[in-house]
Design a protein around this motif. Structure first.
Motif, mmCIF file in Angstrom:
data_model
loop_
_atom_site.group_PDB
_atom_site.id
_atom_site.type_symbol
_atom_site.label_atom_id
_atom_site.label_comp_id
_atom_site.label_asym_id
_atom_site.label_seq_id
_atom_site.Cartn_x
_atom_site.Cartn_y
_atom_site.Cartn_z
ATOM 1 N N PHE A 74 0.750 -1.262 0.127
ATOM 2 C CA PHE A 74 -0.039 -0.111 0.022
ATOM 3 C C PHE A 74 1.076 1.203 0.050
ATOM 4 C CE2 PHE A 74 0.743 -1.820 4.228
ATOM 5 C CZ PHE A 74 1.027 -0.863 4.908
ATOM 6 N N TYR A 75 0.454 2.285 -0.203
ATOM 7 C CA TYR A 75 0.925 3.759 -0.135
ATOM 8 C C TYR A 75 1.110 4.246 1.382
ATOM 9 C CZ TYR A 75 1.161 3.381 -5.196
ATOM 10 O OH TYR A 75 1.185 2.845 -6.452
ATOM 11 N N GLU A 76 1.969 5.209 1.614
ATOM 12 C CA GLU A 76 1.972 5.677 2.910
ATOM 13 C C GLU A 76 0.855 6.489 3.443
ATOM 14 O OE1 GLU A 76 5.039 8.615 5.413
ATOM 15 O OE2 GLU A 76 5.780 7.568 3.626
ATOM 16 N N HIS A 77 0.123 7.137 2.224
ATOM 17 C CA HIS A 77 -1.056 7.888 2.573
ATOM 18 C C HIS A 77 -2.082 7.109 3.261
ATOM 19 C CE1 HIS A 77 -1.871 7.195 -1.754
ATOM 20 N NE2 HIS A 77 -3.098 7.017 -1.110
ATOM 21 N N GLU A 78 -2.069 5.901 3.015
ATOM 22 C CA GLU A 78 -3.238 4.956 3.473
ATOM 23 C C GLU A 78 -3.017 4.712 4.720
ATOM 24 O OE1 GLU A 78 -4.760 1.956 0.232
ATOM 25 O OE2 GLU A 78 -2.610 2.505 -0.344
ATOM 26 N N LEU A 79 -2.086 4.970 5.563
ATOM 27 C CA LEU A 79 -2.098 4.799 6.845
ATOM 28 C C LEU A 79 -2.237 6.066 7.909
ATOM 29 C CD1 LEU A 79 1.636 3.376 7.456
ATOM 30 C CD2 LEU A 79 -0.297 2.127 7.886
ATOM 31 N N SER A 226 13.948 2.137 -6.092
ATOM 32 C CA SER A 226 14.765 1.998 -7.194
ATOM 33 C C SER A 226 14.951 0.376 -7.409
ATOM 34 C CB SER A 226 15.776 2.808 -7.581
ATOM 35 O OG SER A 226 16.504 2.669 -6.327
ATOM 36 N N GLY A 227 15.505 -0.200 -5.907
ATOM 37 C CA GLY A 227 15.992 -1.567 -6.003
ATOM 38 C C GLY A 227 14.882 -2.716 -5.857
ATOM 39 N N MET A 228 13.664 -2.332 -5.749
ATOM 40 C CA MET A 228 12.485 -3.226 -5.714
ATOM 41 C C MET A 228 12.347 -3.802 -7.098
ATOM 42 S SD MET A 228 9.933 -1.374 -3.225
ATOM 43 C CE MET A 228 8.879 -2.859 -2.879
ATOM 44 N N ASN A 229 11.482 -4.953 -6.837
ATOM 45 C CA ASN A 229 11.408 -6.038 -7.846
ATOM 46 C C ASN A 229 10.442 -5.073 -8.892
ATOM 47 O OD1 ASN A 229 9.396 -7.997 -9.371
ATOM 48 N ND2 ASN A 229 11.225 -9.035 -9.263
ATOM 49 N N HIS A 230 10.912 -4.774 -10.144
ATOM 50 C CA HIS A 230 10.062 -4.137 -11.362
ATOM 51 C C HIS A 230 8.674 -4.717 -11.684
ATOM 52 C CE1 HIS A 230 13.755 -1.483 -12.910
ATOM 53 N NE2 HIS A 230 13.868 -2.001 -11.587
ATOM 54 N N GLU A 231 8.754 -6.177 -11.765
ATOM 55 C CA GLU A 231 7.515 -6.703 -12.138
ATOM 56 C C GLU A 231 6.473 -6.771 -11.027
ATOM 57 O OE1 GLU A 231 6.127 -11.351 -13.190
ATOM 58 O OE2 GLU A 231 8.198 -10.933 -13.149
ATOM 59 N N MET A 232 6.961 -6.932 -9.868
ATOM 60 C CA MET A 232 6.084 -6.905 -8.631
ATOM 61 C C MET A 232 5.427 -5.395 -8.406
ATOM 62 S SD MET A 232 5.990 -5.856 -5.329
ATOM 63 C CE MET A 232 7.665 -5.532 -4.744
ATOM 64 N N LEU A 233 6.284 -4.448 -8.665
ATOM 65 C CA LEU A 233 5.582 -3.117 -8.576
ATOM 66 C C LEU A 233 4.455 -2.827 -9.602
ATOM 67 C CD1 LEU A 233 8.745 -0.928 -7.581
ATOM 68 C CD2 LEU A 233 6.614 -1.564 -6.272
ATOM 69 N N GLN A 234 4.941 -3.102 -10.811
ATOM 70 C CA GLN A 234 3.794 -3.120 -11.700
ATOM 71 C C GLN A 234 2.464 -3.933 -11.517
ATOM 72 O OE1 GLN A 234 3.647 -1.019 -14.143
ATOM 73 N NE2 GLN A 234 5.550 -0.015 -14.623
ATOM 74 N N GLN A 235 2.849 -5.249 -11.240
ATOM 75 C CA GLN A 235 1.858 -5.980 -11.082
ATOM 76 C C GLN A 235 0.875 -5.565 -9.847
ATOM 77 O OE1 GLN A 235 2.931 -10.276 -10.825
ATOM 78 N NE2 GLN A 235 1.107 -10.803 -9.796
ATOM 79 N N ILE A 236 1.415 -5.247 -8.655
ATOM 80 C CA ILE A 236 0.665 -5.138 -7.675
ATOM 81 C C ILE A 236 0.350 -3.693 -7.313
ATOM 82 C CG2 ILE A 236 0.524 -5.296 -5.201
ATOM 83 C CD1 ILE A 236 2.393 -7.619 -4.981
ATOM 84 N N MET A 237 0.986 -2.648 -7.661
ATOM 85 C CA MET A 237 0.948 -1.297 -7.288
ATOM 86 C C MET A 237 0.668 -0.375 -8.515
ATOM 87 S SD MET A 237 0.957 -1.535 -3.984
ATOM 88 C CE MET A 237 1.040 0.493 -3.516
ATOM 89 N N LYS A 238 0.720 -1.161 -9.579
ATOM 90 C CA LYS A 238 0.842 -0.218 -10.927
ATOM 91 C C LYS A 238 1.521 1.126 -11.013
ATOM 92 C CE LYS A 238 -2.480 -2.935 -12.537
ATOM 93 N NZ LYS A 238 -2.787 -3.742 -11.311
ATOM 94 N N ALA A 239 2.766 0.817 -10.383
ATOM 95 C CA ALA A 239 4.114 1.891 -10.182
ATOM 96 C C ALA A 239 5.433 1.519 -10.879
ATOM 97 C CB ALA A 239 3.871 2.121 -8.801
ATOM 98 N N ASP A 240 6.015 2.665 -11.349
ATOM 99 C CA ASP A 240 7.297 2.319 -11.670
ATOM 100 C C ASP A 240 8.417 2.290 -10.451
ATOM 101 O OD1 ASP A 240 6.641 1.869 -14.507
ATOM 102 O OD2 ASP A 240 6.388 4.178 -14.684
ATOM 103 N N PRO A 241 9.222 1.647 -10.606
ATOM 104 C CA PRO A 241 10.523 1.693 -9.396
ATOM 105 C C PRO A 241 10.739 3.221 -9.362
ATOM 106 C CG PRO A 241 10.795 -0.129 -10.666
ATOM 107 C CD PRO A 241 9.761 0.506 -11.383
ATOM 108 N N GLY A 242 11.091 3.840 -8.061
ATOM 109 C CA GLY A 242 11.425 5.184 -8.017
ATOM 110 C C GLY A 242 10.478 6.172 -7.953
ATOM 111 N N SER A 243 9.038 5.675 -8.497
ATOM 112 C CA SER A 243 8.152 6.726 -8.578
ATOM 113 C C SER A 243 7.560 6.998 -7.370
ATOM 114 C CB SER A 243 6.948 6.406 -9.338
ATOM 115 O OG SER A 243 6.233 5.067 -9.260
ATOM 116 N N LYS A 244 6.946 6.175 -6.489
ATOM 117 C CA LYS A 244 6.234 6.634 -5.354
ATOM 118 C C LYS A 244 6.615 5.701 -4.199
ATOM 119 C CE LYS A 244 1.817 7.546 -7.917
ATOM 120 N NZ LYS A 244 0.298 7.088 -7.933
ATOM 121 N N PRO A 245 6.484 6.277 -2.887
ATOM 122 C CA PRO A 245 6.938 5.460 -1.871
ATOM 123 C C PRO A 245 5.928 3.968 -1.499
ATOM 124 C CG PRO A 245 6.878 7.647 -1.300
ATOM 125 C CD PRO A 245 6.340 7.622 -2.530
ATOM 126 N N VAL A 246 6.426 3.027 -1.314
ATOM 127 C CA VAL A 246 5.614 1.791 -1.185
ATOM 128 C C VAL A 246 5.672 1.275 -0.038
ATOM 129 C CG1 VAL A 246 5.208 -0.462 -2.296
ATOM 130 C CG2 VAL A 246 5.628 1.378 -3.717
#
Length: 273
Positions: A74-79, A226-246
């Protein structure tokens, strides 16, 4: 701290940081030397249990409980207080923490095959911004954490309730940007994958389960993805690495080391279980 404890602490810590053996000193004494009159959290006590005789690491996977590996991102603003969160847990037959899982998936079909300690801990290269360490004893786990955060630290754990996935956030406490996370690996012998990741903020999140029981969880938010799995970020969060805090939660058998903030229940039943 008494002189005896200081001398014990110095000698054992030097062994821990060098990767040496603690056979000459019981690990309960090691804990007492570092944190006198402080009980060992039960999650860490598992490191004191003897493993299979004559085997350094037992590569057979153990049975995974329902609160061990959360897979909710999830994103930080959801906490925020009042937010309802559905926390899903891994049901994979050969489960591991998510970062290790994505690495293993690249080299073999882990839905059908097992894995070895060497594969998940030794061969896995550190991600960008990550410093990793695999701890096979309480002493080496504490030694790595102290080397990154100093001695004035505390161990915390989540306490998700078995079979419950629906929770309401009661409050959120920022634990700061310095943290070491140690994830229990899925082996019969207790082994933790510890790492410090650049750009990480930790939170303590008191929760209320849908049956009214109160508990708490630990969440970590990665501002540098930026060091997180690119495929996982796209699949779960619909986000590119380095774009939003996860962000993600830590399971019950993970341990979070943070600077000691004077929390009242830092070593209580709900803080390190």
């Amino acid at each position: 701290m008494e002189l005896k404890h200081i001398l014990i602490f110095i000698s054992v810590l030097s062994l821990a940081l060098a990767g040496g053996s603690h056979a000459s000193l019981p690990e309960e004494e090691y804990w007492e030397a570092v944190w006198p009159n402080t009980p060992i959290p039960s999650s860490l006590r598992e490191l004191l249990k003897p493993g299979p005789e004559g085997v350094e690491i037992d590569d057979l996977p153990m049975e995974v409980d329902d609160t061990q590996y959360p897979k909710t991102f999830f994103y930080e603003h959801e906490l925020y207080p009042g937010k309802t969160m559905k926390v899903q847990f891994s049901k994979r037959p050969f489960a591991q923490p998510y970062g290790v899982y994505t690495w293993m998936r690249e080299i073999k079909d882990i839905e059908k095959e097992g894995y070895t300690f060497n594969e998940v801990c030794v061969k896995k290269a550190a991600a960008e911004g990550e410093q990793k360490f695999c701890a096979k004893s309480l002493g080496t786990l504490i030694g790595f954490s102290i080397s990154k955060l100093g001695k004035n630290i505390q161990a915390l754990s989540s306490s998700f309730i078995d079979k419950h996935e629906q929770y309401k956030i009661e409050s959120v406490q920022n634990l700061g940007e310095k943290a070491v996370m140690c994830h229990r690996l899925n082996f019969q012998k207790v082994v933790f994958y510890c790492h410090e990741i650049h750009g990480t903020t930790a939170f303590m999140v008191p929760l209320v389960a849908n049956d009214g029981r109160k508990t708490q969880a630990l969440a970590v938010c990665h501002t540098d993805t930026s060091g997180m799995n690119h495929e996982m970020l796209q699949q779960i969060m619909k986000a590119d690495p380095g774009s939003k805090p996860v962000c993600h939660f830590l399971g019950n058998k993970a341990i979070l080391w943070v600077p000691n903030l004077g929390l009242d229940n830092a070593y209580g039943a709900n803080a390190a279980v």
